[in-house]
Design an enzyme around this catalytic site. Sequence first.
Site: not given
Length: 565
Positions: A1, A390-392
């Site tokens: 986000m 989780l964006e990585h």
Amino acid sequence: MDRTSPARRLVGAGVALAVGTGLCLLGTAGTAQAADVNVVKNAGFETGLSNWTCSAGSGSAVSSPVRTGAGALKATPAGMDNARCTQTLTVKPNATYTTSAWVQGGLTYLGASGTGTTDVSTWTPGGDWTKLSTTFTTGPNTTSVTVYTHGWYGTPAYHVDDVSVFGPDGGGGTDPDPVVPAVPGAPSVGTVTTSSVALSWNAVSGATGYHVYRDGAKVQSVSGSSATVTGLAADTAYQFQVSAANAAGESAKSAAVTGRTSKSTGNPGNPAVPKHALTGYWQNFNNGATVQKLRDVQAQYDIIAVSFADSTATPGQIVFNLDPAVGYGSVDEFKADVAAKKAAGKSVIISVGGEKGNVTINSDASATAFANSAWALMQEYGFSGVDIDLEHGINSTYLTKALRQLSAKAGSSMVLTMAPQTIDMQNTNTEYFKLALAVKDILTVVNMQYYNSGSMLGCDGKVYSQGSVDFLTALACIQLEGGLDASQVGLGVPASTRGAGSGYVDPSIVKNALDCLTRGTGCGAFKPSKTYPSLRGAMTWSTNWDATAGNAWSNAVGPHVHNLP
């Protein structure tokens, strides 16, 4: 986000301001003379905010994150205050000084004013620890200079450590060199719960902070002589030690003490998620959006994702730290709000990740650590489940193991949601899609983020640009036809133009997309081959940005979701 999207837009403005006003953006390192000293007092914030002044109470000394020692400055811009923190220094006339500081977090400025010549400033848009540096020369009559840091309006908090103004001593002297403190005595165990152990110990002379160790691994740093270690498994014994620290270094660890968490009494039953549900992310921080307590979250939201859990030094482990910026008087008050929302039929879950958050789950040990700590948070706070944001990058194999272990502890009422980015769900071979399919039997909904995205392929192989009905429907079709049940698919969009860097769509477009997928009406150029009446609903970032925009998003989209077929 995107918890800091306003900062992204302000960077350009900051550059224009810096150039337009002639601010120095790049400092040059001066050559220190033999007698040069750091004329800043309490340069590492090891003695709190002594010698420093911060505007509107915006600053505080914190024990984490720090670059060195046991303390650092945290300053939070709010409203029209940019969190300016200053110290007035005694300097020599006609002298050159090199100013530097290590900064982290939101957009941060470092500068010096009152130099008697040209005042200087430098800045960074934020991120991990970065060294800012610049130089200035004092005027012929200058005997004092103000060194300052500040953030930018509406951006997240910034952190500062190890400030230096290096040059001739103007008569004010410098901080005396500290010595490493003595070893503390063994800590005493206080109140224990199913997921936490309270510790206390005698203060050590000269210490500015303490490190807490659990089973040999550092898990917490504090400024006082007590701490509560959270994220523990129920009915489990742990070994605890503490060490004392200051700018000179860290003492050896104390003797160990054993603390055992209490037995679990089980997680109270969770309310059922409605057939068609509205999900909203609640911000546990202040980034310029309306600050809410959980009780203030709009009634249209069925699933409330508390954003965000924090990682620890133990891979996979998560904890939750209630941010004072949201206005709670105590953790118990927050827990009461969780319970009240659940009593009203809402699911309150803990979100893991976000734009800046990262939890690494890439081994059996980290998978177990995640499951144990997430379950501990569910028990302690009453959360109904977890959201994976989780964006990585993720490892679907081990994250699947973690979620299955958590499900085994929490039972069939656990709510499990995900918020992948568009690139993460383009086909069934991506790690996120593999994860969703691997946990399909325990998965509540995938609310993909249809924003902050470039153009993407739809299920028909055509390219679609964000901001349209077609972008929402053609990309949702990939999930609907790729193995997920329609009840496990939701549309994630920003609540306002300020809620994301790009991809905002008017609520009318969201409603048209929902109708297109469930009823076959309101479609654009793309029309799915069949309808999906059981589509779960929609999601937004965030309830706070929704409130900032007068609740326009939830007032429009919420009733529409709840009246889907």
